[in-house]
Motif scaffolding. Structure first.
Motif, PDB file in Angstrom:
ATOM      1  N   PHE A  12       0.814  -1.217   0.000  1.00 21.57           N
ATOM      2  CA  PHE A  12       0.000   0.000   0.000  1.00 21.57           C
ATOM      3  C   PHE A  12       0.853   1.274   0.000  1.00 21.57           C
ATOM      4  CE2 PHE A  12      -2.849  -3.228   1.720  1.00 21.57           C
ATOM      5  CZ  PHE A  12      -4.000  -3.005   0.966  1.00 21.57           C
ATOM      6  N   ILE A  13       2.179   1.118   0.140  1.00 23.05           N
ATOM      7  CA  ILE A  13       3.064   2.286   0.090  1.00 23.05           C
ATOM      8  C   ILE A  13       3.151   2.772  -1.357  1.00 23.05           C
ATOM      9  CG2 ILE A  13       5.387   3.148   0.536  1.00 23.05           C
ATOM     10  CD1 ILE A  13       5.711   0.924   2.598  1.00 23.05           C
ATOM     11  N   PRO A  14       2.875   4.040  -1.622  1.00 26.91           N
ATOM     12  CA  PRO A  14       2.910   4.545  -3.008  1.00 26.91           C
ATOM     13  C   PRO A  14       4.276   4.309  -3.648  1.00 26.91           C
ATOM     14  CG  PRO A  14       1.902   6.153  -1.549  1.00 26.91           C
ATOM     15  CD  PRO A  14       2.465   5.077  -0.666  1.00 26.91           C
ATOM     16  N   VAL A  15       4.263   3.964  -4.928  1.00 26.32           N
ATOM     17  CA  VAL A  15       5.452   3.727  -5.768  1.00 26.32           C
ATOM     18  C   VAL A  15       6.210   2.486  -5.311  1.00 26.32           C
ATOM     19  CG1 VAL A  15       7.574   4.682  -6.733  1.00 26.32           C
ATOM     20  CG2 VAL A  15       5.624   6.198  -6.255  1.00 26.32           C
ATOM     21  N   VAL A  16       6.683   2.493  -4.068  1.00 25.80           N
ATOM     22  CA  VAL A  16       7.446   1.345  -3.561  1.00 25.80           C
ATOM     23  C   VAL A  16       6.604   0.072  -3.612  1.00 25.80           C
ATOM     24  CG1 VAL A  16       8.588   0.365  -1.527  1.00 25.80           C
ATOM     25  CG2 VAL A  16       8.887   2.781  -2.089  1.00 25.80           C
ATOM     26  N   GLY A  17       5.332   0.191  -3.245  1.00 25.29           N
ATOM     27  CA  GLY A  17       4.463  -0.973  -3.233  1.00 25.29           C
ATOM     28  C   GLY A  17       4.208  -1.559  -4.596  1.00 25.29           C
ATOM     29  N   GLN A  18       4.368  -0.764  -5.649  1.00 22.82           N
ATOM     30  CA  GLN A  18       4.118  -1.242  -7.014  1.00 22.82           C
ATOM     31  C   GLN A  18       5.407  -1.601  -7.758  1.00 22.82           C
ATOM     32  OE1 GLN A  18       2.530   1.862  -5.896  1.00 22.82           O
ATOM     33  NE2 GLN A  18       1.081   0.357  -5.096  1.00 22.82           N
ATOM     34  N   THR A  19       6.565  -1.353  -7.169  1.00 20.21           N
ATOM     35  CA  THR A  19       7.837  -1.621  -7.852  1.00 20.21           C
ATOM     36  C   THR A  19       8.743  -2.533  -7.015  1.00 20.21           C
ATOM     37  OG1 THR A  19       8.704   0.449  -6.918  1.00 20.21           O
ATOM     38  CG2 THR A  19       7.807   0.532  -9.160  1.00 20.21           C
ATOM     39  N   VAL A  20       9.147  -2.048  -5.850  1.00 20.11           N
ATOM     40  CA  VAL A  20      10.100  -2.787  -5.025  1.00 20.11           C
ATOM     41  C   VAL A  20       9.465  -4.028  -4.410  1.00 20.11           C
ATOM     42  CG1 VAL A  20      11.614  -2.667  -3.010  1.00 20.11           C
ATOM     43  CG2 VAL A  20      11.389  -0.689  -4.534  1.00 20.11           C
ATOM     44  N   VAL A  21       8.254  -3.888  -3.898  1.00 21.65           N
ATOM     45  CA  VAL A  21       7.608  -4.992  -3.178  1.00 21.65           C
ATOM     46  C   VAL A  21       7.426  -6.235  -4.057  1.00 21.65           C
ATOM     47  CG1 VAL A  21       5.476  -5.724  -2.032  1.00 21.65           C
ATOM     48  CG2 VAL A  21       6.512  -3.529  -1.458  1.00 21.65           C
ATOM     49  N   PRO A  22       6.914  -6.115  -5.311  1.00 26.04           N
ATOM     50  CA  PRO A  22       6.816  -7.327  -6.141  1.00 26.04           C
ATOM     51  C   PRO A  22       8.165  -7.990  -6.394  1.00 26.04           C
ATOM     52  CG  PRO A  22       5.480  -5.567  -7.056  1.00 26.04           C
ATOM     53  CD  PRO A  22       6.300  -4.949  -5.970  1.00 26.04           C
ATOM     54  N   ALA A  23       9.221  -7.176  -6.592  1.00 29.47           N
ATOM     55  CA  ALA A  23      10.550  -7.747  -6.817  1.00 29.47           C
ATOM     56  C   ALA A  23      11.031  -8.504  -5.588  1.00 29.47           C
ATOM     57  CB  ALA A  23      11.539  -6.639  -7.185  1.00 29.47           C
ATOM     58  N   VAL A  24      10.821  -7.917  -4.398  1.00 26.16           N
ATOM     59  CA  VAL A  24      11.206  -8.597  -3.161  1.00 26.16           C
ATOM     60  C   VAL A  24      10.383  -9.879  -2.989  1.00 26.16           C
ATOM     61  CG1 VAL A  24      11.274  -8.410  -0.643  1.00 26.16           C
ATOM     62  CG2 VAL A  24      11.969  -6.471  -2.060  1.00 26.16           C
ATOM     63  N   GLY A  25       9.104  -9.815  -3.359  1.00 29.27           N
ATOM     64  CA  GLY A  25       8.253 -10.995  -3.248  1.00 29.27           C
ATOM     65  C   GLY A  25       8.760 -12.157  -4.089  1.00 29.27           C
ATOM     66  N   PHE A  26       9.208 -11.866  -5.316  1.00 31.71           N
ATOM     67  CA  PHE A  26       9.748 -12.920  -6.172  1.00 31.71           C
ATOM     68  C   PHE A  26      11.049 -13.475  -5.581  1.00 31.71           C
ATOM     69  CE2 PHE A  26       7.166 -11.003  -9.694  1.00 31.71           C
ATOM     70  CZ  PHE A  26       6.423 -12.145  -9.946  1.00 31.71           C
ATOM     71  N   CYS A  27      11.852 -12.602  -4.971  1.00 28.08           N
ATOM     72  CA  CYS A  27      13.093 -13.070  -4.358  1.00 28.08           C
ATOM     73  C   CYS A  27      12.814 -13.981  -3.165  1.00 28.08           C
ATOM     74  CB  CYS A  27      13.947 -11.877  -3.923  1.00 28.08           C
ATOM     75  SG  CYS A  27      14.666 -10.936  -5.286  1.00 28.08           S
ATOM     76  N   VAL A  28      11.839 -13.605  -2.345  1.00 28.64           N
ATOM     77  CA  VAL A  28      11.468 -14.436  -1.196  1.00 28.64           C
ATOM     78  C   VAL A  28      10.955 -15.798  -1.671  1.00 28.64           C
ATOM     79  CG1 VAL A  28       9.838 -14.672   0.719  1.00 28.64           C
ATOM     80  CG2 VAL A  28      10.995 -12.488   0.327  1.00 28.64           C
ATOM     81  N   SER A  29      10.069 -15.775  -2.664  1.00 28.26           N
ATOM     82  CA  SER A  29       9.534 -17.036  -3.195  1.00 28.26           C
ATOM     83  C   SER A  29      10.640 -17.884  -3.797  1.00 28.26           C
ATOM     84  CB  SER A  29       8.465 -16.740  -4.247  1.00 28.26           C
ATOM     85  OG  SER A  29       7.381 -16.019  -3.694  1.00 28.26           O
ATOM     86  N   GLY A  30      11.563 -17.247  -4.533  1.00 32.50           N
ATOM     87  CA  GLY A  30      12.658 -17.976  -5.164  1.00 32.50           C
ATOM     88  C   GLY A  30      13.589 -18.613  -4.148  1.00 32.50           C
ATOM     89  N   PHE A  31      13.884 -17.883  -3.073  1.00 34.12           N
ATOM     90  CA  PHE A  31      14.780 -18.422  -2.044  1.00 34.12           C
ATOM     91  C   PHE A  31      14.175 -19.667  -1.400  1.00 34.12           C
ATOM     92  CE2 PHE A  31      16.176 -18.748   2.351  1.00 34.12           C
ATOM     93  CZ  PHE A  31      17.553 -18.701   2.231  1.00 34.12           C
ATOM     94  N   PHE A  32      12.910 -19.580  -1.000  1.00 35.19           N
ATOM     95  CA  PHE A  32      12.289 -20.717  -0.326  1.00 35.19           C
ATOM     96  C   PHE A  32      11.996 -21.864  -1.299  1.00 35.19           C
ATOM     97  CE2 PHE A  32      11.327 -17.458   2.927  1.00 35.19           C
ATOM     98  CZ  PHE A  32      11.863 -18.120   4.019  1.00 35.19           C
ATOM     99  N   LEU A  33      11.788 -21.550  -2.571  1.00 35.34           N
ATOM    100  CA  LEU A  33      11.626 -22.611  -3.565  1.00 35.34           C
ATOM    101  C   LEU A  33      12.934 -23.373  -3.735  1.00 35.34           C
ATOM    102  CD1 LEU A  33       9.863 -23.999  -5.684  1.00 35.34           C
ATOM    103  CD2 LEU A  33      10.546 -22.238  -7.319  1.00 35.34           C
ATOM    104  N   ALA A  34      14.054 -22.654  -3.744  1.00 32.97           N
ATOM    105  CA  ALA A  34      15.363 -23.308  -3.808  1.00 32.97           C
ATOM    106  C   ALA A  34      15.579 -24.198  -2.583  1.00 32.97           C
ATOM    107  CB  ALA A  34      16.477 -22.265  -3.914  1.00 32.97           C
ATOM    108  N   GLU A  35      15.115 -23.740  -1.411  1.00 32.45           N
ATOM    109  CA  GLU A  35      15.265 -24.544  -0.204  1.00 32.45           C
ATOM    110  C   GLU A  35      14.445 -25.827  -0.296  1.00 32.45           C
ATOM    111  OE1 GLU A  35      14.717 -26.538   3.274  1.00 32.45           O
ATOM    112  OE2 GLU A  35      13.023 -25.461   2.390  1.00 32.45           O
ATOM    113  N   GLU A  36      13.199 -25.709  -0.750  1.00 36.38           N
ATOM    114  CA  GLU A  36      12.338 -26.887  -0.822  1.00 36.38           C
ATOM    115  C   GLU A  36      12.895 -27.926  -1.788  1.00 36.38           C
ATOM    116  OE1 GLU A  36       7.815 -26.204  -0.170  1.00 36.38           O
ATOM    117  OE2 GLU A  36       8.496 -24.564  -1.440  1.00 36.38           O
TER     118      GLU A  36
END
Length: 275
Positions: free
Chosen positions: A156-180
């Motif tokens: 919900f943070i303007p700009v950051v929520g539409q740019t940085v947050v999705p990128a961080v989300g993919f990184c978090v998902s990728g890290f835990f997918l590598a772990e699994e």
């Protein structure tokens, strides 16, 4: 970036490995296909039952006039289905690994055998391996859920929520997918979840290089099913490096390109007996 490239190359090497061993590719497809059928059936059932569920959960809207009742319950129905779809995406890999534990164990062992050296064995009965895998998967999913709630709030943070947050989300998902995925090989080596996470944090860029492209690929329908065998093979190769059983890919390339490096001499040919 060097380590990120190493992780991506392990992902590619895993796909190439199953491409060269077609029988193991087909063998590794079975769990993904079974899980896909189960998830499609569950989502179809959710699609038919979501409307009834929202009607049952919102009795206070029974007396609302048109069109507000329809709009409100229609919105909630769509939200329930989207939430079910989200759960399907984030749990597909964990459920596939659980369903296909014996299949992926055999595939991972075959990769170890092809790479040479000892083939580690857990020595645990199948039910024990399934219990450990399910327990660790739940722990990982809880971590993913906590990150998901935090990232959702940051969205919900303007700009950051539409740019940085999705990128961080993919990184978090990728890290835990590598772990699994690497857990298939590391669990067989007796490496517990906390130690696995510590290993991957120590090579975070490599884990992201392996997991983030795979996460992006899994967004395409059915791709996850066909990439899973190669992903398990690549994660096994990556696990061998994490445990020091094989050299870094870049170290191998540097050795091959070094001046004076020569190909191994061919084995001597012995003449037939009597000549």
């Amino acid at each position: 970036m060097r380590d990120f490239g190493v992780g991506f190359r392990y992902l590619v090497r895993g796909q190439k490995w199953v491409g060269r061993h077609g029988r193991w590719f087909g063998f590794g497809l079975l769990p993904g296909l079974v899980t896909l059928v189960l998830y499609v059936g569950a989502l179809i059932g959710l699609g038919y039952g979501a409307d009834d569920f929202t009607g049952w959960a919102t009795p206070f809207a029974d007396d609302w006039g048109s069109p507000w009742q329809g709009l409100f319950r229609g919105f909630l129905t769509g939200l329930v289905f989207c939430f079910g779809l989200f759960l399907a995406v984030i749990t597909f890999t964990a459920v596939t690994l659980l369903v296909g534990q014996p299949f992926y164990e055999s595939l991972s062992e075959q990769v170890d055998r092809a790479e040479g050296g000892d083939v580690p064995e857990s020595g645990l009965p199948l039910w024990r391996e399934l219990w450990i895998s399910a327990r660790d998967s739940v722990r990982v999913l809880l971590r993913v859920a906590l990150f998901g709630i935090l990232l959702f709030a940051c969205g919900f943070i303007p700009v950051v929520g539409q740019t940085v947050v999705p990128a961080v989300g993919f990184c978090v998902s990728g890290f835990f997918l590598a772990e699994e995925l690497s857990a298939v090989a590391l669990q067989r080596r007796g490496v517990e979840l906390k130690e696995r996470l510590a290993m991957l944090r120590g090579r975070r860029a490599m884990a992201l290089g392996f997991g983030v492209p795979l996460t992006l690929s899994f967004l395409v329908p059915l791709v996850a099913v066909f990439l899973m065998p190669g992903a398990v093979a690549g994660a096994t190769l990556m696990a061998r490096e994490l445990t020091g059983e094989s050299a870094d890919l870049d170290d191998r390339d540097d050795a091959d390109d070094a001046p004076g490096h020569a190909a191994p001499a061919p084995a001597p040919v012995r003449p037939p007996a009597g000549k």
